[in-house]
Write a protein that holds these residues in place. Structure first.
Motif, mmCIF file in Angstrom:
data_model
loop_
_atom_site.group_PDB
_atom_site.id
_atom_site.type_symbol
_atom_site.label_atom_id
_atom_site.label_comp_id
_atom_site.label_asym_id
_atom_site.label_seq_id
_atom_site.Cartn_x
_atom_site.Cartn_y
_atom_site.Cartn_z
ATOM 1 N N MET A 1 -5.757 -4.869 9.432
ATOM 2 C CA MET A 1 -5.766 -5.299 8.036
ATOM 3 C C MET A 1 -6.660 -6.523 7.865
ATOM 4 S SD MET A 1 -3.807 -3.385 6.147
ATOM 5 C CE MET A 1 -2.492 -2.187 6.302
ATOM 6 N N ARG A 2 -7.297 -6.602 6.714
ATOM 7 C CA ARG A 2 -8.096 -7.785 6.405
ATOM 8 C C ARG A 2 -7.475 -8.486 5.203
ATOM 9 N NH1 ARG A 2 -14.656 -8.390 6.172
ATOM 10 N NH2 ARG A 2 -14.662 -10.651 5.968
ATOM 11 N N TYR A 3 -7.156 -9.763 5.383
ATOM 12 C CA TYR A 3 -6.508 -10.556 4.347
ATOM 13 C C TYR A 3 -7.453 -11.653 3.857
ATOM 14 C CZ TYR A 3 -1.974 -8.762 6.120
ATOM 15 O OH TYR A 3 -0.916 -7.985 6.515
ATOM 16 N N LEU A 4 -7.209 -12.079 2.608
ATOM 17 C CA LEU A 4 -7.836 -13.284 2.079
ATOM 18 C C LEU A 4 -6.726 -14.280 1.776
ATOM 19 C CD1 LEU A 4 -10.238 -14.929 1.007
ATOM 20 C CD2 LEU A 4 -9.877 -13.835 -1.224
ATOM 21 N N LEU A 5 -6.794 -15.448 2.387
ATOM 22 C CA LEU A 5 -5.831 -16.513 2.140
ATOM 23 C C LEU A 5 -6.479 -17.553 1.239
ATOM 24 C CD1 LEU A 5 -3.223 -18.155 2.684
ATOM 25 C CD2 LEU A 5 -4.354 -19.066 4.728
ATOM 26 N N GLU B 1 5.470 -12.364 6.937
ATOM 27 C CA GLU B 1 4.973 -11.130 7.547
ATOM 28 C C GLU B 1 5.729 -9.914 7.026
ATOM 29 O OE1 GLU B 1 3.565 -12.789 11.917
ATOM 30 O OE2 GLU B 1 5.684 -12.466 11.518
ATOM 31 N N ALA B 2 7.042 -10.055 6.855
ATOM 32 C CA ALA B 2 7.852 -8.948 6.349
ATOM 33 C C ALA B 2 7.466 -8.607 4.910
ATOM 34 C CB ALA B 2 9.333 -9.300 6.430
ATOM 35 N N ARG B 3 7.212 -9.636 4.108
ATOM 36 C CA ARG B 3 6.811 -9.390 2.721
ATOM 37 C C ARG B 3 5.437 -8.718 2.658
ATOM 38 N NH1 ARG B 3 9.628 -11.879 -1.465
ATOM 39 N NH2 ARG B 3 11.375 -13.185 -0.792
ATOM 40 N N CYS B 4 4.539 -9.122 3.543
ATOM 41 C CA CYS B 4 3.225 -8.478 3.604
ATOM 42 C C CYS B 4 3.384 -6.995 3.926
ATOM 43 C CB CYS B 4 2.348 -9.147 4.658
ATOM 44 S SG CYS B 4 1.778 -10.810 4.233
ATOM 45 N N ARG B 5 4.205 -6.694 4.923
ATOM 46 C CA ARG B 5 4.421 -5.292 5.288
ATOM 47 C C ARG B 5 5.035 -4.508 4.142
ATOM 48 N NH1 ARG B 5 6.169 -7.792 10.182
ATOM 49 N NH2 ARG B 5 8.352 -7.556 9.562
ATOM 50 N N ALA B 6 5.996 -5.111 3.446
ATOM 51 C CA ALA B 6 6.665 -4.413 2.344
ATOM 52 C C ALA B 6 5.701 -4.115 1.207
ATOM 53 C CB ALA B 6 7.851 -5.259 1.839
ATOM 54 N N VAL B 7 4.865 -5.096 0.859
ATOM 55 C CA VAL B 7 3.891 -4.892 -0.222
ATOM 56 C C VAL B 7 2.901 -3.793 0.151
ATOM 57 C CG1 VAL B 7 1.913 -5.954 -1.383
ATOM 58 C CG2 VAL B 7 4.074 -7.189 -1.248
ATOM 59 N N LEU B 8 2.434 -3.805 1.387
ATOM 60 C CA LEU B 8 1.475 -2.792 1.822
ATOM 61 C C LEU B 8 2.120 -1.412 1.878
ATOM 62 C CD1 LEU B 8 -0.309 -4.898 4.551
ATOM 63 C CD2 LEU B 8 -1.332 -4.090 2.411
ATOM 64 N N ARG B 9 3.394 -1.340 2.239
ATOM 65 C CA ARG B 9 4.099 -0.053 2.215
ATOM 66 C C ARG B 9 4.171 0.480 0.799
ATOM 67 N NH1 ARG B 9 7.711 -2.009 6.156
ATOM 68 N NH2 ARG B 9 9.148 -2.698 4.549
ATOM 69 N N ARG B 10 4.543 -0.385 -0.147
ATOM 70 C CA ARG B 10 4.660 0.062 -1.536
ATOM 71 C C ARG B 10 3.316 0.535 -2.069
ATOM 72 N NH1 ARG B 10 7.953 -4.634 -2.052
ATOM 73 N NH2 ARG B 10 6.331 -5.742 -3.196
ATOM 74 N N ARG B 11 2.265 -0.224 -1.759
ATOM 75 C CA ARG B 11 0.940 0.172 -2.225
ATOM 76 C C ARG B 11 0.480 1.476 -1.568
ATOM 77 N NH1 ARG B 11 -2.590 -2.691 -5.574
ATOM 78 N NH2 ARG B 11 -1.270 -4.012 -6.870
ATOM 79 N N GLY B 12 0.968 1.719 -0.330
ATOM 80 C CA GLY B 12 0.611 2.957 0.353
ATOM 81 C C GLY B 12 1.404 4.149 -0.145
ATOM 82 N N GLY B 13 2.444 3.890 -0.942
ATOM 83 C CA GLY B 13 3.220 4.976 -1.526
ATOM 84 C C GLY B 13 4.160 5.662 -0.556
ATOM 85 N N ALA B 14 4.537 4.978 0.512
ATOM 86 C CA ALA B 14 5.420 5.596 1.497
ATOM 87 C C ALA B 14 6.519 4.635 1.902
ATOM 88 C CB ALA B 14 4.627 6.009 2.739
ATOM 89 N N ALA B 15 7.648 5.209 2.300
ATOM 90 C CA ALA B 15 8.762 4.370 2.701
ATOM 91 C C ALA B 15 8.509 3.741 4.067
ATOM 92 C CB ALA B 15 10.051 5.196 2.737
ATOM 93 N N ARG B 16 7.867 4.523 4.964
ATOM 94 C CA ARG B 16 7.629 3.987 6.301
ATOM 95 C C ARG B 16 6.151 3.956 6.668
ATOM 96 N NH1 ARG B 16 11.218 3.044 9.829
ATOM 97 N NH2 ARG B 16 9.885 3.664 11.568
ATOM 98 N N ASN B 17 5.339 4.707 5.907
ATOM 99 C CA ASN B 17 3.889 4.668 6.097
ATOM 100 C C ASN B 17 3.454 5.229 7.456
ATOM 101 O OD1 ASN B 17 1.507 3.964 4.646
ATOM 102 N ND2 ASN B 17 1.107 2.359 6.124
ATOM 103 N N GLN B 18 4.186 6.228 7.961
ATOM 104 C CA GLN B 18 3.830 6.842 9.232
ATOM 105 C C GLN B 18 2.715 7.866 9.037
ATOM 106 O OE1 GLN B 18 7.623 8.317 10.655
ATOM 107 N NE2 GLN B 18 7.958 6.479 11.852
ATOM 108 N N VAL B 19 1.849 7.956 10.029
ATOM 109 C CA VAL B 19 0.706 8.863 9.977
ATOM 110 C C VAL B 19 0.706 9.712 11.237
ATOM 111 C CG1 VAL B 19 -1.809 9.034 9.842
ATOM 112 C CG2 VAL B 19 -0.624 7.156 8.676
#
Length: 222
Positions: free
Chosen positions: A1-5, A108-126
């Protein structure tokens, strides 16, 4: 992932940068809104961590102005804890809101949660060939076992998993794996691709070299 702080407190910024780097993320840092605009004009990001009070303006106003063309998820960072402040930030387009001081594990947990929601999946498994990859949990499973990946290998696999069958140049991969001020060359990509190939060998997924163009992930192989 690439973030901007976007954070003007140097001590806090360094701490966040160091923590995210340990997870293998590429993070660019802006100490003002004007610097943030410069970064956004030259690079794409998976997530933005945006302070509220900055030297040249209010992060919430910046977000409200930017939402018309900015689809990147945003987590606001602020010392304000009033409910009205949180509601205002969310109404202006923030995806989440965390109050300073905060624990880095919560961030870190909030980052993961936001990215999961944006990915449209509960666990985001591929599914990758015979393996199951969860980029947010940072796990790769095959034949009933978890395969250990180093952070940079994990992020590289994540890039390929998001672009199956697409040719990715070394420049594109560097852009996703390293901050713009990182002192690295394209040789680093060759090293990490080689390591990742060894990790996924026998999983029914492979990384092909497309001569003169870059690399491509394909599934269905041996």
């Amino acid at each position: 992932m690439r973030y901007l702080l976007v954070e003007d407190n140097r001590e806090l910024a360094d701490a966040i940068l160091g923590r995210l780097a340990l997870d293998g993320h590429a993070v660019d840092h802006a100490a003002s809104l004007s610097e943030a605009e410069e970064w956004l004009a030259t690079a794409g990001y998976d997530l933005i961590l945006l302070d509220v009070m900055l030297p040249d303006g209010d992060g919430r106003d910046f977000l409200a102005r930017s939402r018309a063309h900015l689809e990147t998820p945003v987590i606001m960072l602020t010392a304000r804890s009033q409910v009205s402040d949180r509601v205002g930030a969310l109404d202006m387009g923030a995806d989440d809101y965390i109050t300073k001081p905060f624990d880095f594990s919560e961030l870190e947990a909030r980052c993961r949660a936001v990215l999961r929601r944006r990915g449209g999946a509960a666990r985001n498994q591929v599914a990758l060939g015979q393996a199951l990859f969860d980029p947010l949990a940072g796990t790769l499973s095959h034949a009933g076992r978890t395969v250990e990946l180093r952070n940079r290998e994990l992020r590289l696999l994540e890039v390929f998993a998001r672009h199956p069958g697409q040719i990715l140049s070394k420049t594109q991969l560097m852009d996703r794996l390293f901050a713009q001020d990182a002192d690295v060359t394209e040789n680093a990509i060759e090293v990490y691709v080689g390591r990742l190939r060894r990790r996924i060998d026998g999983m029914g997924v492979r990384i092909e070299t497309v001569r003169g163009l870059g690399y491509r992930m394909e599934t269905g192989g041996p």
